[in-house]
Design an enzyme around this catalytic site. Structure first.
Site, short mmCIF file in Angstrom:
data_model
loop_
_atom_site.label_atom_id
_atom_site.label_comp_id
_atom_site.label_asym_id
_atom_site.label_seq_id
_atom_site.Cartn_x
_atom_site.Cartn_y
_atom_site.Cartn_z
N ARG A 186 13.99 0.10 -9.00
CA ARG A 186 14.63 1.65 -8.90
C ARG A 186 14.01 2.42 -7.74
NH1 ARG A 186 16.66 4.91 -13.76
NH2 ARG A 186 17.49 6.49 -11.86
N CYS A 241 9.93 -5.48 -1.80
CA CYS A 241 9.65 -4.67 -3.14
C CYS A 241 8.77 -3.60 -2.66
CB CYS A 241 9.60 -5.89 -4.19
SG CYS A 241 8.00 -6.64 -4.07
#
Length: 283
Positions: A186, A241
């Site tokens: 998240r 990421c």
């Protein structure tokens, strides 16, 4: 698509049962234990308490990254030369298949899979489901360190940014060439140091690519997941990421689907520090 995907999956992953069968038959294998997680980066103790027989511990922090490099995020790509030296210490041999596993979200094993393949190793597979799948199938583990004979692996690429697999060395707004997948869990959490996504990127958490037991989802589910994120409107060009580790899980999943996406090595950690622009994938 199903037939081709089955081939891609078997080239990328190995099941606990197949691994056990090959070990029982005495087939030559090199098994690497890449125990790693962000809150427990050193997996040596876990390895010593229990690992697949013959598996050699791999230090992701120091053997699958070059921490001396500055300005490229927390896990800069190592040189192929250093990977070859480490791999020979793990007992990796020319022509012998390599199996990598971990015990957390396939991040450690996917990182090792990507690094070794980018450096030129040709047969590297991830244990689907990790160590949990191995023990759940009723297969035993052993304790203590492993002392492999020195390997002789020859890796062909020293600069992994221009190795066997594509990379995107810079990152910023929406790439004109296609879609970037953001594999962070998240980015709206208060403690997330980089709280905004790449504008236009599709958010598919690496963990979402796995089922409840840690296995990579079936091809049909992966296709549906990527379709819901509208990634088929344009080609996927890269995966990022937070630090460049979890992104390798996304690369592995896309490989199973026959998509050759590029790793963004420094990911958002690099982007936040350098405010770079995205570049075209290297060949």
């Amino acid at each position: 698509m199903t037939y081709r995907a089955d081939i891609f999956r078997s080239d990328t992953l190995i099941s606990a049962e197949e691994l056990h069968s090959r070990m029982e038959l005495g087939q030559p294998l090199t098994i690497l234990d890449v125990r790693w997680r962000p809150d427990r980066p050193d997996g040596r103790v876990d390895h010593a308490f229990g690992h697949i027989e013959g598996a050699v511990y791999v230090d992701l922090e120091n053997q699958l990254a070059d921490r001396s490099v500055r300005g490229q995020g927390p896990y800069p790509l190592p040189s192929g030369r250093s990977v070859q030296t480490a791999a020979r210490g793990w007992g990796v041999r020319n022509g012998v298949p390599i199996i990598v596993y971990d015990n957390w979200n396939r991040a450690g094993s996917a990182r090792a899979w990507w690094i070794l393949r980018a450096a030129g190793a040709t047969e590297v597979r991830i244990l689907d489901g990790g160590l949990t799948a191995w023990t759940a199938a009723g297969h035993g583990i052993v304790t203590g360190p492993e002392h492999p004979d020195p390997g002789d692996i020859d890796l062909t690429h020293d600069d992994l940014h221009r190795g066997e697999l594509p990379t995107l060395t810079e990152i910023a707004a929406v790439p004109a060439a296609g879609v970037v997948i953001d594999a962070r869990g998240r980015y709206d959490r208060p403690f997330e140091p980089i709280r905004h996504p790449i504008p236009g990127a599709r958010h598919i958490p690496g963990r979402a690519l796995l089922d409840a037991h840690g296995f990579l989802r079936p091809v049909s589910e992966l296709e549906e997941l990527f379709a819901r994120a509208d990634v088929y409107q344009a080609p996927v060009v890269g995966v990022c990421c937070g630090s460049g580790v979890m992104a390798a899980v996304g690369i592995a999943a896309l490989t199973v689907l026959g998509v050759n996406a590029a790793l963004i090595p420094g990911s958002w950690s690099h982007a936040a520090a350098a405010a770079d622009r995205i570049a075209a994938p290297t060949p």
